[in-house]
Design a protein around this motif. Structure first.
Motif, PDB file in Angstrom:
ATOM      1  N   ALA A  93       0.839  -1.207   0.000  1.00 45.34           N
ATOM      2  CA  ALA A  93       0.000   0.000   0.000  1.00 45.34           C
ATOM      3  C   ALA A  93       0.870   1.252   0.000  1.00 45.34           C
ATOM      4  O   ALA A  93       0.577   2.224  -0.708  1.00 45.34           O
ATOM      5  N   HIS A  94       1.932   1.238   0.767  1.00 49.52           N
ATOM      6  CA  HIS A  94       2.846   2.381   0.814  1.00 49.52           C
ATOM      7  C   HIS A  94       3.493   2.614  -0.557  1.00 49.52           C
ATOM      8  O   HIS A  94       3.596   3.762  -1.018  1.00 49.52           O
ATOM      9  N   ILE A  95       3.896   1.545  -1.213  1.00 55.37           N
ATOM     10  CA  ILE A  95       4.512   1.651  -2.543  1.00 55.37           C
ATOM     11  C   ILE A  95       3.528   2.243  -3.537  1.00 55.37           C
ATOM     12  O   ILE A  95       3.856   3.177  -4.283  1.00 55.37           O
ATOM     13  N   ILE A  96       2.309   1.714  -3.576  1.00 55.40           N
ATOM     14  CA  ILE A  96       1.307   2.204  -4.529  1.00 55.40           C
ATOM     15  C   ILE A  96       0.981   3.668  -4.248  1.00 55.40           C
ATOM     16  O   ILE A  96       0.906   4.484  -5.169  1.00 55.40           O
ATOM     17  N   GLU A  97       0.807   4.001  -2.981  1.00 57.86           N
ATOM     18  CA  GLU A  97       0.461   5.365  -2.597  1.00 57.86           C
ATOM     19  C   GLU A  97       1.533   6.375  -3.028  1.00 57.86           C
ATOM     20  O   GLU A  97       1.209   7.498  -3.401  1.00 57.86           O
ATOM     21  N   ASN A  98       2.778   5.977  -3.009  1.00 60.58           N
ATOM     22  CA  ASN A  98       3.883   6.896  -3.278  1.00 60.58           C
ATOM     23  C   ASN A  98       4.461   6.769  -4.689  1.00 60.58           C
ATOM     24  O   ASN A  98       5.573   7.235  -4.938  1.00 60.58           O
ATOM     25  N   THR A  99       3.709   6.154  -5.591  1.00 64.06           N
ATOM     26  CA  THR A  99       4.168   5.992  -6.969  1.00 64.06           C
ATOM     27  C   THR A  99       3.276   6.801  -7.894  1.00 64.06           C
ATOM     28  O   THR A  99       2.049   6.743  -7.790  1.00 64.06           O
ATOM     29  N   TRP A 155      -6.754 -11.737  -4.038  1.00 65.35           N
ATOM     30  CA  TRP A 155      -7.380 -11.027  -2.922  1.00 65.35           C
ATOM     31  C   TRP A 155      -6.496  -9.876  -2.455  1.00 65.35           C
ATOM     32  O   TRP A 155      -7.006  -8.867  -1.947  1.00 65.35           O
ATOM     33  N   ILE A 156      -5.190  -9.976  -2.636  1.00 62.58           N
ATOM     34  CA  ILE A 156      -4.304  -8.863  -2.280  1.00 62.58           C
ATOM     35  C   ILE A 156      -4.486  -7.732  -3.293  1.00 62.58           C
ATOM     36  O   ILE A 156      -4.571  -6.560  -2.916  1.00 62.58           O
ATOM     37  N   HIS A 157      -4.604  -8.080  -4.571  1.00 57.68           N
ATOM     38  CA  HIS A 157      -4.906  -7.058  -5.577  1.00 57.68           C
ATOM     39  C   HIS A 157      -6.246  -6.395  -5.258  1.00 57.68           C
ATOM     40  O   HIS A 157      -6.395  -5.179  -5.374  1.00 57.68           O
ATOM     41  N   SER A 167      -6.924  -2.549  -4.649  1.00 61.89           N
ATOM     42  CA  SER A 167      -7.847  -1.816  -5.523  1.00 61.89           C
ATOM     43  C   SER A 167      -8.941  -1.109  -4.722  1.00 61.89           C
ATOM     44  O   SER A 167      -9.466  -0.091  -5.164  1.00 61.89           O
ATOM     45  N   VAL A 168      -9.273  -1.632  -3.554  1.00 68.02           N
ATOM     46  CA  VAL A 168     -10.231  -0.939  -2.681  1.00 68.02           C
ATOM     47  C   VAL A 168      -9.581   0.322  -2.110  1.00 68.02           C
ATOM     48  O   VAL A 168     -10.198   1.386  -2.059  1.00 68.02           O
ATOM     49  N   LEU A 169      -8.321   0.208  -1.700  1.00 67.18           N
ATOM     50  CA  LEU A 169      -7.615   1.370  -1.159  1.00 67.18           C
ATOM     51  C   LEU A 169      -7.336   2.423  -2.231  1.00 67.18           C
ATOM     52  O   LEU A 169      -7.362   3.618  -1.955  1.00 67.18           O
ATOM     53  N   PHE A 170      -7.048   1.959  -3.448  1.00 70.51           N
ATOM     54  CA  PHE A 170      -6.622   2.855  -4.523  1.00 70.51           C
ATOM     55  C   PHE A 170      -7.491   2.652  -5.763  1.00 70.51           C
ATOM     56  O   PHE A 170      -6.999   2.321  -6.846  1.00 70.51           O
ATOM     57  N   CYS A 171      -8.793   2.886  -5.605  1.00 66.06           N
ATOM     58  CA  CYS A 171      -9.737   2.622  -6.695  1.00 66.06           C
ATOM     59  C   CYS A 171      -9.506   3.537  -7.896  1.00 66.06           C
ATOM     60  O   CYS A 171      -9.955   3.233  -8.997  1.00 66.06           O
ATOM     61  N   ASP A 172      -8.794   4.631  -7.709  1.00 65.01           N
ATOM     62  CA  ASP A 172      -8.482   5.523  -8.825  1.00 65.01           C
ATOM     63  C   ASP A 172      -7.185   5.116  -9.533  1.00 65.01           C
ATOM     64  O   ASP A 172      -6.864   5.658 -10.584  1.00 65.01           O
ATOM     65  N   ARG A 173      -6.462   4.140  -8.990  1.00 65.64           N
ATOM     66  CA  ARG A 173      -5.178   3.730  -9.558  1.00 65.64           C
ATOM     67  C   ARG A 173      -5.166   2.303 -10.070  1.00 65.64           C
ATOM     68  O   ARG A 173      -4.345   1.958 -10.918  1.00 65.64           O
TER      69      ARG A 173
END
Length: 172
Positions: free
Chosen positions: A47-53, A81-83, A87-93
């Motif tokens: 989540a940290h990686i996705i958020e900061n990319t 399920w991890i994806h 995808s729930v946390l970052f539905c715009d990404r």
């Protein structure tokens, strides 16, 4: 199957399990705790990686996929399920298409060459949704009405006695 989560406790006897239905593996409490912490750590780090990319191109999504594999491990990256969690946390990404079959079906139907990388395919779809300014539900409803669900095809005559062409056709 509960095995898709990588760790679960059997209801009948309280035994911690991992593995697959074909190769179940019992875990001690300390092994289950270690694996549970490992899964939690992968979720937090991912989540940290996705958020900061910055994710604004196919190349950025392919780099994200490689970064996730390197940092949290290919095993965790490939669990749908991890994806789904990401995808729930970052539905715009990330798109909400968690199955490889669905991702490839959507992209091929839209005449977009699917990336070989799971998170990049998710990003390809997310970029289309973002361009349309549609949420997953809106996109899915319109897409399914027009194209339906994934289909499996068989090509007859995939070999000429010297070479098998099935793998070549599967990538198209």
């Amino acid at each position: 199957s509960a095995y898709k989560f990588g760790l679960f406790q059997k209801k009948e006897n309280g035994v911690w399990m991992t593995g697959s239905p074909q190769k179940p593996q019992e875990l001690s409490e300390s092994e289950a705790l270690y694996l549970g912490k490992s899964i939690r750590d992968a979720l937090v780090k991912g989540a940290h990686i996705i958020e900061n990319t910055v994710l604004d191109s196919l190349e950025a999504y392919e780099t994200l996929h490689d970064h996730l594999v390197a940092e949290i491990g290919e095993q965790y990256c490939n669990w749908s399920w991890i994806h789904k969690y990401f995808s729930v946390l970052f539905c715009d990404r990330l798109s909400s298409f968690h199955s490889t079959d669905w991702q490839i079906h959507v992209l091929r139907a839209l005449k977009i060459r699917p990336s070989d990388k799971y998170y990049a395919r998710s990003g390809q779809i997310a970029m289309v949704q973002k361009h349309l300014n549609w949420y997953y539900g809106q996109f899915f409803e319109a897409f399914y009405e027009r194209f339906g669900g994934p289909r499996q095809f068989v090509r007859i005559g995939t070999s000429d006695g010297v070479k098998n062409y099935a793998a070549q056709w599967a990538k198209r």
